[in-house]
Scaffold this motif. Structure first.
Motif, mmCIF file in Angstrom:
data_model
loop_
_atom_site.group_PDB
_atom_site.id
_atom_site.type_symbol
_atom_site.label_atom_id
_atom_site.label_comp_id
_atom_site.label_asym_id
_atom_site.label_seq_id
_atom_site.Cartn_x
_atom_site.Cartn_y
_atom_site.Cartn_z
ATOM 1 N N PHE A 1 0.840 -1.205 0.000
ATOM 2 C CA PHE A 1 0.000 0.000 0.000
ATOM 3 C C PHE A 1 0.870 1.248 0.000
ATOM 4 O O PHE A 1 0.595 2.212 -0.743
ATOM 5 N N ASP A 2 1.907 1.269 0.822
ATOM 6 C CA ASP A 2 2.800 2.431 0.870
ATOM 7 C C ASP A 2 3.459 2.662 -0.488
ATOM 8 O O ASP A 2 3.604 3.807 -0.931
ATOM 9 N N ALA A 3 3.854 1.565 -1.172
ATOM 10 C CA ALA A 3 4.435 1.695 -2.510
ATOM 11 C C ALA A 3 3.398 2.228 -3.492
ATOM 12 O O ALA A 3 3.720 3.037 -4.373
ATOM 13 N N ALA A 4 2.143 1.800 -3.333
ATOM 14 C CA ALA A 4 1.069 2.279 -4.199
ATOM 15 C C ALA A 4 0.819 3.766 -3.996
ATOM 16 O O ALA A 4 0.583 4.513 -4.955
ATOM 17 N N VAL A 5 0.878 4.215 -2.739
ATOM 18 C CA VAL A 5 0.689 5.641 -2.439
ATOM 19 C C VAL A 5 1.828 6.457 -3.038
ATOM 20 O O VAL A 5 1.599 7.529 -3.611
ATOM 21 N N GLU A 6 3.059 5.958 -2.939
ATOM 22 C CA GLU A 6 4.195 6.665 -3.529
ATOM 23 C C GLU A 6 4.022 6.788 -5.037
ATOM 24 O O GLU A 6 4.286 7.848 -5.627
ATOM 25 N N ASP A 7 3.568 5.717 -5.677
ATOM 26 C CA ASP A 7 3.335 5.756 -7.117
ATOM 27 C C ASP A 7 2.228 6.754 -7.447
ATOM 28 O O ASP A 7 2.327 7.510 -8.423
ATOM 29 N N TYR A 8 1.180 6.769 -6.643
ATOM 30 C CA TYR A 8 0.070 7.691 -6.871
ATOM 31 C C TYR A 8 0.532 9.141 -6.769
ATOM 32 O O TYR A 8 0.171 9.986 -7.589
ATOM 33 N N GLN A 9 1.341 9.417 -5.774
ATOM 34 C CA GLN A 9 1.859 10.778 -5.619
ATOM 35 C C GLN A 9 2.718 11.185 -6.823
ATOM 36 O O GLN A 9 2.628 12.318 -7.304
ATOM 37 N N ALA A 10 3.530 10.232 -7.310
ATOM 38 C CA ALA A 10 4.439 10.534 -8.421
ATOM 39 C C ALA A 10 3.722 10.632 -9.762
ATOM 40 O O ALA A 10 4.074 11.473 -10.599
ATOM 41 N N SER A 11 2.723 9.794 -9.972
ATOM 42 C CA SER A 11 2.098 9.722 -11.298
ATOM 43 C C SER A 11 0.793 10.499 -11.430
ATOM 44 O O SER A 11 0.363 10.803 -12.544
ATOM 45 N N VAL A 12 0.167 10.863 -10.294
ATOM 46 C CA VAL A 12 -1.110 11.572 -10.353
ATOM 47 C C VAL A 12 -1.017 12.940 -9.665
ATOM 48 O O VAL A 12 -1.302 13.977 -10.272
ATOM 49 N N ILE A 13 -0.610 12.949 -8.400
ATOM 50 C CA ILE A 13 -0.606 14.199 -7.635
ATOM 51 C C ILE A 13 0.406 15.204 -8.180
ATOM 52 O O ILE A 13 0.069 16.370 -8.441
ATOM 53 N N ARG A 14 1.660 14.783 -8.348
ATOM 54 C CA ARG A 14 2.699 15.725 -8.785
ATOM 55 C C ARG A 14 2.394 16.319 -10.168
ATOM 56 O O ARG A 14 2.517 17.544 -10.348
ATOM 57 N N PRO A 15 1.987 15.528 -11.155
ATOM 58 C CA PRO A 15 1.644 16.129 -12.450
ATOM 59 C C PRO A 15 0.508 17.152 -12.352
ATOM 60 O O PRO A 15 0.545 18.184 -13.028
ATOM 61 N N ARG A 16 -0.476 16.880 -11.508
ATOM 62 C CA ARG A 16 -1.565 17.850 -11.344
ATOM 63 C C ARG A 16 -1.070 19.134 -10.701
ATOM 64 O O ARG A 16 -1.424 20.233 -11.141
ATOM 65 N N LEU A 17 -0.249 19.003 -9.668
ATOM 66 C CA LEU A 17 0.223 20.194 -8.962
ATOM 67 C C LEU A 17 1.194 21.020 -9.798
ATOM 68 O O LEU A 17 1.355 22.218 -9.551
ATOM 69 N N ARG A 18 1.825 20.398 -10.800
ATOM 70 C CA ARG A 18 2.744 21.166 -11.657
ATOM 71 C C ARG A 18 2.028 22.301 -12.375
ATOM 72 O O ARG A 18 2.645 23.311 -12.729
#
Length: 201
Positions: free
Chosen positions: A55-72
């Motif tokens: 789950f922690d790895a999934a959250v890290e992936d989510y932050q990298a592939s979904v959250i960060r691109p949106r916040l850019r």
């Protein structure tokens, strides 16, 4: 099974990510994860240590592939009114485009806030970190947009972050209302920073 290759790890993590995104941490069983990833639980434990490790790895992936691109959209040169409008427009498009049976409805971190993070300190820190980062990023964009009558950047950022996170939570059960909240955020931005109708974005 030996150590996962890097490309295999990404595939496994993203399959688990979508399952956690859809069902939440607690409702996702090891059998569910085996079915979604195609790996036996012994291999999952070998690679990730535990269900929580995956789950922690999934959250890290989510932050990298979904959250960060949106916040850019809200960072870098030229941020301001247009980037604020673009951010909420992108969220609106994402909510509107997903079918009702998509596992990717809403936000994995907001969904986590309604479940695991309520009684898990590490998960709570991740969710709070996301809320704080989103609010601070919105605040920077609001300040870059210039001064407008009434209100402060921190208060307005809190309002926009709350509307955005509420919309992502509602996206799981009522996409129409989720879109309405995102439209409300857009109208707030336009009311705070009005421009001539001919140049309005």
């Amino acid at each position: 099974m030996g150590r996962l290759q890097s490309f295999e790890r990404t595939t496994v993590v993203q399959a688990a990510r979508d399952l956690f995104w859809d069902k939440g941490f607690e409702a996702t069983s090891l059998a569910d994860l085996e079915d979604a990833t195609g790996l036996r639980r012994s291999s999952l434990y070998h690679a990730f240590g535990s269900k929580r490790g995956l789950f922690d790895a999934a959250v890290e992936d989510y932050q990298a592939s979904v959250i960060r691109p949106r916040l850019r959209t809200l960072t870098g040169p030229g941020i301001g009114r247009a980037s604020l409008l673009a951010y909420f427009s992108e969220l609106r498009s994402a909510v509107s485009a997903l079918p009702e049976d998509s596992p990717r409805r809403g936000c994995l971190l907001v969904n986590c806030a309604a479940g695991l993070a309520g009684h898990d300190d590490l998960a709570r820190q991740v969710v709070e970190g996301y809320r704080s980062e989103l609010t601070e990023t919105l605040q920077d964009a609001l300040r870059a947009a210039g001064t407008a009558a009434g209100g402060s950047a921190p208060d307005r950022a809190r309002t926009l972050a709350s509307l955005g996170m509420s919309a992502m939570l509602l996206a799981r059960v009522n996409a129409t209302e989720s879109v309405a909240l995102l439209d409300t955020a857009t109208e707030q931005i336009r009311s705070w920073f009005p421009v001539h109708a001919a140049t309005d974005a």
